[in-house]
Design an enzyme around this catalytic site. Structure first.
Site, PDB file in Angstrom:
ATOM      1  N   THR A 196     -40.080 -22.287   4.228  1.00 35.20           N
ATOM      2  CA  THR A 196     -39.133 -22.065   5.267  1.00 35.20           C
ATOM      3  C   THR A 196     -38.906 -23.481   5.982  1.00 35.20           C
ATOM      4  O   THR A 196     -39.803 -24.438   5.742  1.00 35.20           O
ATOM      5  CB  THR A 196     -39.856 -21.348   6.510  1.00 35.20           C
ATOM      6  N   ARG A 224     -37.300  -6.404   4.080  1.00 35.62           N
ATOM      7  CA  ARG A 224     -38.461  -7.033   4.784  1.00 35.62           C
ATOM      8  C   ARG A 224     -37.688  -8.052   5.729  1.00 35.62           C
ATOM      9  O   ARG A 224     -37.062  -8.961   5.143  1.00 35.62           O
ATOM     10  CB  ARG A 224     -39.449  -7.583   3.973  1.00 35.62           C
ATOM     11  N   GLY A 226     -38.821 -11.073   8.159  1.00 35.88           N
ATOM     12  CA  GLY A 226     -39.818 -11.919   8.609  1.00 35.88           C
ATOM     13  C   GLY A 226     -39.729 -12.517  10.119  1.00 35.88           C
ATOM     14  O   GLY A 226     -38.959 -11.847  10.904  1.00 35.88           O
ATOM     15  N   ASP A 227     -40.504 -13.480  10.621  1.00 36.49           N
ATOM     16  CA  ASP A 227     -40.168 -14.197  11.674  1.00 36.49           C
ATOM     17  C   ASP A 227     -39.156 -14.816  12.021  1.00 36.49           C
ATOM     18  O   ASP A 227     -38.660 -15.066  13.130  1.00 36.49           O
ATOM     19  CB  ASP A 227     -41.669 -14.846  12.007  1.00 36.49           C
ATOM     20  N   GLY A 250     -45.120 -15.079   8.279  1.00 35.09           N
ATOM     21  CA  GLY A 250     -44.381 -14.265   9.475  1.00 35.09           C
ATOM     22  C   GLY A 250     -44.870 -13.263  10.103  1.00 35.09           C
ATOM     23  O   GLY A 250     -44.838 -12.963  11.605  1.00 35.09           O
TER      24      GLY A 250
HETATM   25  C1  SD4 Z   1     -41.338 -15.516   6.879  1.00 37.14           C
HETATM   26  N1  SD4 Z   1     -42.077 -17.311   8.088  1.00 37.14           N
HETATM   27  O1  SD4 Z   1     -40.187 -14.912   6.216  1.00 37.14           O
HETATM   28  C2  SD4 Z   1     -41.124 -16.996   7.029  1.00 37.14           C
HETATM   29  C3  SD4 Z   1     -41.123 -17.850   5.772  1.00 37.14           C
HETATM   30  C4  SD4 Z   1     -42.137 -17.942   4.946  1.00 37.14           C
HETATM   31  O2  SD4 Z   1     -43.717 -16.362   3.639  1.00 37.14           O
HETATM   32  O3  SD4 Z   1     -42.953 -18.841   5.189  1.00 37.14           O
HETATM   33  N2  SD4 Z   1     -42.425 -16.643   4.319  1.00 37.14           N
HETATM   34  O4  SD4 Z   1     -42.343 -15.091   7.036  1.00 37.14           O
END
Ligand code: SD4
Length: 355
Positions: A196, A224, A226-227, A250
């Site tokens: 990210t 899905r 994420g954060d 996330g």
């Molecule tokens: C997420 N934090 O979607 C983000 C990106 C990442 O594994 O690193 N994903 O969770």
């Protein structure tokens, strides 16, 4: 006419010119100790933002807006097909479709925008900003977000590069040993990936902005989220305090609203480093047992980044070895992140918390 430093700052002339300045007093209410002198502007990011922090810093020095600057910074990764964690070339979901998440906040105007599960548009950070700029809403998702973006003039394209498609096929082939797909010798490398870009900036006037953009967890279940697009988790800023953001697992960050928590800790007087260490501790404390070893250490890692309004900054990880990108008057560079556990304490276990 002579003008002292304080009056000069108060005129806003420095900010308008984008000049580097050194605040002479702590900008954060409640800070227990005076802040050290730090030159502004400052831009910090996850390490993949090394090129971006310089671009953003140069824009701030020209007096451009903090959010415009950091979005230009993250656009570099979004548009780079070689970065498989963001935008074009991002690793796809379980169906082989690239689904993107992003969010941003503009400190001076106290506005936010967010987009999730966006397909076919390489720059979700700009879509999040368009939602912020042109609607009364904060978050749009999926096909409707894409339709909004197309109406706003964004160009659609296939985001799945040949490299990411091959990686997805190999992951798929290894899902079940007794299926009809043949494994390849190097397939063992195809695991879950995280990645990210988060970027945060404070300019010479002390204005703050934050942005996070991602293709999310590779091979995720379609839909899905994420954060990264969650305001307060993937990124957050408050123009009276500072900004923070996160990369990594996330699911672990969402439960502590990590970016918001870090900014609130700075508001209460903690340094960026202290605020991020506290946030990391909260992540571990809120982690379910299946993701911890028998000594309570997480199988996954997570990173946070924070910059205070006065220019102090830090990055943090669960495990030693992490770093982050920063650009200030001393130039663009990578710095070590603070951490909770030594590298040799990292448990052998499932990558990214997957069993
Ligand atoms: C997420 N934090 O979607 C983000 C990106 C990442 O594994 O690193 N994903 O969770």
């Amino acid at each position: 006419m002579s003008i002292n430093r304080r009056e000069f700052l108060a005129t806003g002339a420095t900010a308008a010119a984008g000049l580097a300045v050194t605040p002479e007093w702590p900008a954060i209410a409640g800070a227990s100790t005076p802040a050290p002198r730090v030159a502004l502007p400052v831009v910090i990011a996850s390490t993949n933002g090394m090129r971006g922090v310089k671009v953003a810093y140069d824009m701030l020095m020209r007096g451009e807006d903090t959010l415009d600057a950091i979005i230009a910074g993250v656009n570099i990764q979004e548009l780079d097909p070689a970065d498989q964690s963001v935008g074009l070339g991002g690793l796809p979901n379980a169906d082989g479709v690239v689904q993107l998440d992003a969010s941003c906040m503009h400190g001076p105007t106290r506005r936010a925008g967010s987009v999730a599960c966006l397909e076919d548009i390489a720059t979700p950070s700009l879509v999040a900003k368009a939602i912020m700029d042109y609607t009364d809403h904060i978050m749009l998702v999926g096909d409707d977000a894409k339709r909004f973006a197309v109406d706003m003039g964004f160009r659609t394209q296939n985001l799945l590069t040949e490299k990411s498609r091959q990686d997805w096929l190999r992951w798929k082939a290894r899902l079940n040993a007794s299926d009809n797909w043949l494994d390849h010798d190097d397939d063992v490398k195809i695991k879950f990936h995280t990645g990210t870009i988060n970027m945060n900036a404070v300019n010479a006037a002390g204005d703050v902005s934050s942005v996070t953009t991602t293709s999310g967890m590779s091979w995720k279940i379609p839909g899905r989220v994420g954060d990264s697009p969650i305001i307060g988790a993937g990124q957050y800023c408050d123009n009276t305090v500072g900004a923070a953001g996160s990369t990594g697992r996330g699911e672990a960050n969402i439960k502590v609203c990590g970016a918001f928590l870090a900014v609130e800790q700075m508001r209460q007087g903690k340094t960026p480093e202290q605020a991020l260490m506290y946030t990391m501790e909260r992540v571990v404390a809120m982690t379910e047992k299946r993701l911890l070893d028998d000594r309570g250490r997480p199988f996954f890692d997570l990173s946070f980044y924070a910059v205070a309004k006065d220019g102090r900054f830090a990055g943090s990880c669960a495990y030693e070895g992490g770093d982050f990108a920063v650009c200030d008057a001393s130039g663009a560079r990578v710095q070590k992140a603070v951490y909770l556990y030594k590298a040799n304490e990292r448990p052998r276990g499932p990558v990214n918390g997957r069993r």
